[in-house]
Design an enzyme around this catalytic site. Sequence first.
Site, short mmCIF file in Angstrom:
data_model
loop_
_atom_site.label_atom_id
_atom_site.label_comp_id
_atom_site.label_asym_id
_atom_site.label_seq_id
_atom_site.Cartn_x
_atom_site.Cartn_y
_atom_site.Cartn_z
N ASN A 139 6.52 -11.24 -22.26
CA ASN A 139 7.79 -10.93 -21.62
C ASN A 139 7.73 -9.46 -21.21
O ASN A 139 7.87 -8.57 -22.05
CB ASN A 139 8.92 -11.20 -22.63
CG ASN A 139 10.29 -10.92 -22.05
OD1 ASN A 139 10.41 -10.37 -20.96
ND2 ASN A 139 11.32 -11.29 -22.80
N ARG A 195 25.32 -2.27 -17.39
CA ARG A 195 25.60 -2.87 -16.07
C ARG A 195 27.08 -3.21 -15.97
O ARG A 195 27.71 -3.56 -16.97
CB ARG A 195 24.76 -4.13 -15.87
CG ARG A 195 23.30 -3.84 -15.59
CD ARG A 195 22.47 -5.10 -15.55
NE ARG A 195 21.63 -5.21 -16.73
CZ ARG A 195 21.07 -6.35 -17.14
NH1 ARG A 195 21.29 -7.47 -16.48
NH2 ARG A 195 20.32 -6.37 -18.22
N GLY A 249 21.84 -10.60 -29.32
CA GLY A 249 22.12 -9.49 -30.27
C GLY A 249 23.57 -9.35 -30.69
O GLY A 249 23.88 -9.34 -31.89
N GLU A 264 25.12 -12.92 -31.95
CA GLU A 264 24.63 -13.37 -33.27
C GLU A 264 25.09 -12.45 -34.40
O GLU A 264 25.14 -12.87 -35.55
CB GLU A 264 23.08 -13.41 -33.27
CG GLU A 264 22.52 -14.52 -32.40
CD GLU A 264 21.02 -14.39 -32.16
OE1 GLU A 264 20.31 -13.86 -33.04
OE2 GLU A 264 20.55 -14.80 -31.08
N GLU A 318 13.91 -17.21 -26.69
CA GLU A 318 13.35 -17.40 -25.33
C GLU A 318 11.85 -17.63 -25.39
O GLU A 318 11.29 -18.41 -24.63
CB GLU A 318 13.67 -16.17 -24.47
CG GLU A 318 15.14 -16.12 -24.08
CD GLU A 318 15.70 -14.72 -23.96
OE1 GLU A 318 15.50 -13.91 -24.90
OE2 GLU A 318 16.35 -14.43 -22.95
N ARG A 332 7.43 -14.79 -18.95
CA ARG A 332 8.83 -14.84 -18.55
C ARG A 332 8.95 -14.23 -17.16
O ARG A 332 8.52 -13.09 -16.94
CB ARG A 332 9.69 -14.04 -19.52
CG ARG A 332 11.12 -13.99 -19.07
CD ARG A 332 11.96 -13.11 -19.93
NE ARG A 332 13.32 -13.11 -19.44
CZ ARG A 332 14.21 -12.19 -19.73
NH1 ARG A 332 13.89 -11.20 -20.53
NH2 ARG A 332 15.41 -12.24 -19.24
N ARG A 381 26.60 -1.53 -31.68
CA ARG A 381 26.71 -1.00 -33.05
C ARG A 381 27.29 0.40 -33.06
O ARG A 381 28.14 0.72 -33.89
CB ARG A 381 25.33 -0.98 -33.73
CG ARG A 381 24.89 -2.33 -34.23
CD ARG A 381 23.45 -2.33 -34.56
NE ARG A 381 22.65 -2.13 -33.35
CZ ARG A 381 21.37 -2.46 -33.23
NH1 ARG A 381 20.74 -2.98 -34.24
NH2 ARG A 381 20.72 -2.25 -32.10
N HIS A 387 19.30 -15.66 -17.53
CA HIS A 387 19.23 -15.99 -18.97
C HIS A 387 18.91 -17.46 -19.21
O HIS A 387 19.22 -18.03 -20.26
CB HIS A 387 20.54 -15.64 -19.72
CG HIS A 387 20.76 -14.16 -19.88
ND1 HIS A 387 21.98 -13.57 -19.69
CD2 HIS A 387 19.92 -13.17 -20.24
CE1 HIS A 387 21.87 -12.27 -19.90
NE2 HIS A 387 20.63 -11.99 -20.24
N LYS A 421 6.99 -7.47 -24.53
CA LYS A 421 7.05 -8.28 -25.76
C LYS A 421 5.94 -9.30 -25.70
O LYS A 421 5.64 -9.83 -24.62
CB LYS A 421 8.38 -9.01 -25.86
CG LYS A 421 9.56 -8.11 -26.10
CD LYS A 421 10.83 -8.95 -26.30
CE LYS A 421 12.05 -8.08 -26.29
NZ LYS A 421 13.28 -8.78 -26.04
#
Length: 391
Positions: A8, A241, A328, A331, A379, A93, A285, A181, A15
């Site tokens: 990815n 965004r 993120g 979940e 994914e 991906r 966070r 997505h 990744k």
Amino acid sequence: MDVILVINSGSSSLKFALYSVEANANDALLTGVVSGIGVNPELKAKMNGEVLNNQEPFKSIPNDANHEWLIKELLNRLHTKYAQFKPIAVGHRMVHGGIHFTEPTLITDKSLQQLKALIPLAPLHQPHSIVAIEAMAKHEPDLLQIACFDTSFHRTQSKIEQMFAIPKALTDEGIIRYGFHGLSYEYIASVLPTYLGDKADGRVLVAHLGNGTSMCAMVNRKSVSSTMGFSTLEGLVMGTRCGLLDAGVILHLIKQKGMNVDEVSKMLYKESGLLGISGISSDMRDLENSDHPDAKQAINMFCHRAKEEIGNLTAVMNGLDAIIFTAGIGENSVMVREKICDPLAWLGVKIDDDRNATGKGKISADESKVKVFVIPTDEEATIANATRSFL
Ligand code: ADP
């Protein structure tokens, strides 16, 4: 052991993951990510739950390492240090598959040219995947390479869902709502029966809330509508965004404020969203941990826009049986899930506070008409499965 390598490739990150070629081997054997490419690259990797960050072969990476160098080095290191894993295929991906790529696709000279032709539709994402494909072909020409698209899942939507109200000639040349997505939504669609039983084929709204955020309305586990459109800018508030924006704002910025295309693009992609509203951070966070009123404003707007889009997608589906939170924020953020769900009592949504605090599986109250679940997305597993089907 023959394995599938999943790649990815993003603008500043790469990744990777290894999966067994065995059917239903959904757990990765090894996962890793190089972040900060071009600035201060850092590699994190895990095998069997063991963190390998500071061990050979996952030691520090030179600051000027680019994607091609990283692919070559990854293959080298797999050969020398992890010779027990023999990659026989790579799944990539790809953010954009245009109108024509509705399924995972074998990469050939011809399909690679077609993918390159799609660069103008995703200039910030597509080039990095193409560099990774070309680097693989150069260093391991015998590897089977498969492209898996974030747009394919949404091609089941009706024509009018996919159209903008612009002149037909532009629609015909591909200026339509693609939705993104899709690899995440496909994974969620594949595991829905485990959580929802018969209701999996009902009217399900999936909220993918990460740095990029979108929602997908599914009926019969197929996409019928989504909040992202032509680009990854449309829809919900994201990390940096803007989401929903009157196109007139862009005209104003160019005509009245004299901003050029690059400046407008940077503002919309990198300086807006949670970061733009709060002026503090794009990271949920940080905002949850801040007492600053602008941080609260950013969270409130994020949740308000999510609520609006749930209303919109519920209307498209003629009702709502379940909401799924993933990625993120979806979940992990108890606060965001609560702030989105509480105002939806009129729609029959009621979450159970203790279940929401735990954030695993079902979080709705037993009497809730609409079921609410937290389901981790994967994914990479979707890409591994698609690649496996070519072997
Ligand atoms: P990406 O779209 O880059 O894959 P992720 O799905 O990893 O992003 O989501 C990143 C977002 O998830 C960030 O805004 C981060 O703050 C948020 N997040 C991660 N863990 C938590 C948590 N415990 N509470 C609130 N937000 C979280």
